[in-house]
Write a protein that holds these residues in place. Structure first.
Motif, PDB file in Angstrom:
ATOM      1  N   ILE A 135       0.838  -1.201   0.000  1.00  0.00           N
ATOM      2  CA  ILE A 135       0.000   0.000   0.000  1.00  0.00           C
ATOM      3  C   ILE A 135       0.875   1.253   0.000  1.00  0.00           C
ATOM      4  CG2 ILE A 135      -1.632   1.355   1.371  1.00  0.00           C
ATOM      5  CD1 ILE A 135      -2.894  -1.314   2.264  1.00  0.00           C
ATOM      6  N   LYS A 136       1.912   1.253   0.819  1.00  0.00           N
ATOM      7  CA  LYS A 136       2.826   2.394   0.874  1.00  0.00           C
ATOM      8  C   LYS A 136       3.525   2.592  -0.471  1.00  0.00           C
ATOM      9  CE  LYS A 136       6.753   4.222   3.493  1.00  0.00           C
ATOM     10  NZ  LYS A 136       7.707   3.947   4.607  1.00  0.00           N
ATOM     11  N   GLU A 137       3.934   1.490  -1.091  1.00  0.00           N
ATOM     12  CA  GLU A 137       4.628   1.552  -2.375  1.00  0.00           C
ATOM     13  C   GLU A 137       3.716   2.108  -3.468  1.00  0.00           C
ATOM     14  OE1 GLU A 137       7.037  -1.505  -5.413  1.00  0.00           O
ATOM     15  OE2 GLU A 137       6.286  -2.222  -3.475  1.00  0.00           O
ATOM     16  N   VAL A 138       2.491   1.622  -3.525  1.00  0.00           N
ATOM     17  CA  VAL A 138       1.542   2.071  -4.553  1.00  0.00           C
ATOM     18  C   VAL A 138       1.198   3.536  -4.358  1.00  0.00           C
ATOM     19  CG1 VAL A 138      -0.801   1.803  -5.452  1.00  0.00           C
ATOM     20  CG2 VAL A 138       0.589  -0.219  -4.976  1.00  0.00           C
ATOM     21  N   ARG A 139       0.938   3.935  -3.131  1.00  0.00           N
ATOM     22  CA  ARG A 139       0.573   5.331  -2.880  1.00  0.00           C
ATOM     23  C   ARG A 139       1.704   6.284  -3.240  1.00  0.00           C
ATOM     24  NH1 ARG A 139      -2.922   4.960   2.824  1.00  0.00           N
ATOM     25  NH2 ARG A 139      -4.798   4.063   1.860  1.00  0.00           N
ATOM     26  N   GLY A 140       2.929   5.883  -2.943  1.00  0.00           N
ATOM     27  CA  GLY A 140       4.066   6.714  -3.318  1.00  0.00           C
ATOM     28  C   GLY A 140       4.182   6.863  -4.822  1.00  0.00           C
ATOM     29  N   ALA A 141       3.972   5.747  -5.547  1.00  0.00           N
ATOM     30  CA  ALA A 141       4.037   5.787  -7.007  1.00  0.00           C
ATOM     31  C   ALA A 141       2.895   6.619  -7.585  1.00  0.00           C
ATOM     32  CB  ALA A 141       3.999   4.365  -7.566  1.00  0.00           C
ATOM     33  N   GLN A 142       1.710   6.520  -6.982  1.00  0.00           N
ATOM     34  CA  GLN A 142       0.580   7.325  -7.453  1.00  0.00           C
ATOM     35  C   GLN A 142       0.854   8.817  -7.275  1.00  0.00           C
ATOM     36  OE1 GLN A 142      -2.465   5.462  -5.006  1.00  0.00           O
ATOM     37  NE2 GLN A 142      -3.416   4.517  -6.799  1.00  0.00           N
TER      38      GLN A 142
END
Length: 251
Positions: free
Chosen positions: A126-133
Motif C-alpha cells: 500500500i505504501k509503495e503504490v501510494r508513493g508511485a501514485q
C-alpha cells in the motif's frame, strides 16, 4: 547488466480468412539494447514500428517468420506472453485496453505477485503504490475503479507508467506513449519513464512519431524505421534532423 538483442527479426500479419494472404511487415530488424540505455525508434505511419513492439511481446496476430529476440541469452520467442513478462519484458500499449470488473488495486497486486514470485506484504505494498501514485499525480480513488474503464487517454498512459514503476522490468517497450497527451501529462509521464530507468537501470525502447517526448526522455540512440526495418541510426541529433526535414529521404 542485462541485454535485449533483436536479431534479423521478420514477421507477418497472419491471413484473416481463406481469401487473404499473410502480409510481411518486419523484414530483418537488428537492434541491441543494454541496461540503462534509452533507444528511440522514429518513423512514418505504416512502417512497422508498432508491429515490432507487439511481435516482441507475443501478440498472436503477428507470426514470426525469422530471427530471434534474446533477453540475457534466452529466446523470448520460445516463451508464452506471461513468461516474457516474468523474464523482464514490459510493453506499454499505444491504446491500453479496458478490463471491466477488475479493479486497478487487484490488477496491480496480482501482476506484482506474478513478476516478483511472491505476494508483496500488504502494508508495504500500500505504501509503495501510494508513493508511485503521488509521483504520477494519480488520485487514490482510481485504485477502486476497473482497469482503464472510463479513463481518459492521459489517465490510461499514467497508469501504464505506474505499472512500469511497480513491476520494475529489465526492459520497457513504450509504443507511442506520448500520443494524446497534453503538455502537463507529457511531462509527468516522461518523468515517470526517467525514474524507472534511473532507479532500476532499466533499458527503454521508445517508439514515437515526434521529437517532443525526447525533450524530456533523453535518448542515447535514435533509429529511423522504414519499410519494416531500421534504415539508419544516430545520436539525439538525428531526432532534430527528422523534426526539421521529415522522413522522405529514407523512404
Amino acid at each position: 547488466m542485462s541485454t535485449l538483442e533483436i536479431k534479423n527479426l521478420s514477421a507477418q500479419v497472419a491471413a484473416t480468412d481463406e481469401h487473404s494472404e499473410p502480409k510481411q511487415i518486419l523484414k530483418g530488424v537488428n537492434l541491441t539494447i543494454r541496461s540503462g540505455e534509452t533507444h528511440a525508434i522514429m518513423g512514418p505511419n505504416g512502417s512497422g514500428k508498432s508491429t515490432l513492439s507487439y511481435t516482441i511481446a507475443g501478440h498472436p496476430k503477428y507470426e514470426v517468420t525469422g530471427g530471434e529476440v534474446l533477453l540475457d541469452g534466452e529466446n523470448l520467442l520460445d516463451m508464452d506472453v506471461d513468461e516474457r513478462a516474468r523474464a523482464g519484458l514490459f510493453l506499454a500499449m499505444q491504446y491500453p485496453v479496458e478490463v471491466p470488473g477488475v479493479s486497478m488495486a487487484n490488477f496491480l497486486r496480482t501482476a506484482a505477485t506474478a513478476v516478483r514470485g511472491e505476494a508483496p506484504k500488504l502494508r508495504d505494498w500500500i505504501k509503495e503504490v501510494r508513493g508511485a501514485q503521488e509521483e504520477l499525480a494519480i488520485d487514490r480513488a482510481f485504485s477502486e475503479r476497473s482497469v482503464n474503464e472510463g479513463f481518459s487517454g492521459g489517465e490510461k498512459k499514467r497508469h501504464e507508467i505506474l505499472q512500469l514503476g511497480l513491476l520494475r522490468p529489465k526492459f520497457a517497450i513504450l509504443d507511442e506513449t506520448d500520443s494524446g497527451l497534453d503538455v502537463d501529462a507529457l511531462r509527468v509521464v516522461s518523468e515517470g519513464i526517467n525514474r524507472y530507468r534511473d532507479r532500476n537501470d532499466g533499458g527503454v525502447l521508445l517508439i514515437t512519431h515526434y521529437k517532443r517526448i525526447l525533450n524530456y526522455v533523453k535518448p542515447d540512440h535514435v533509429h529511423v524505421f522504414a519499410a519494416g526495418r531500421i534504415v539508419t541510426s544516430g545520436g539525439p541529433e538525428l531526432a532534430d534532423e527528422l523534426e526539421a526535414h521529415g522522413y522522405d529521404r529514407f523512404l
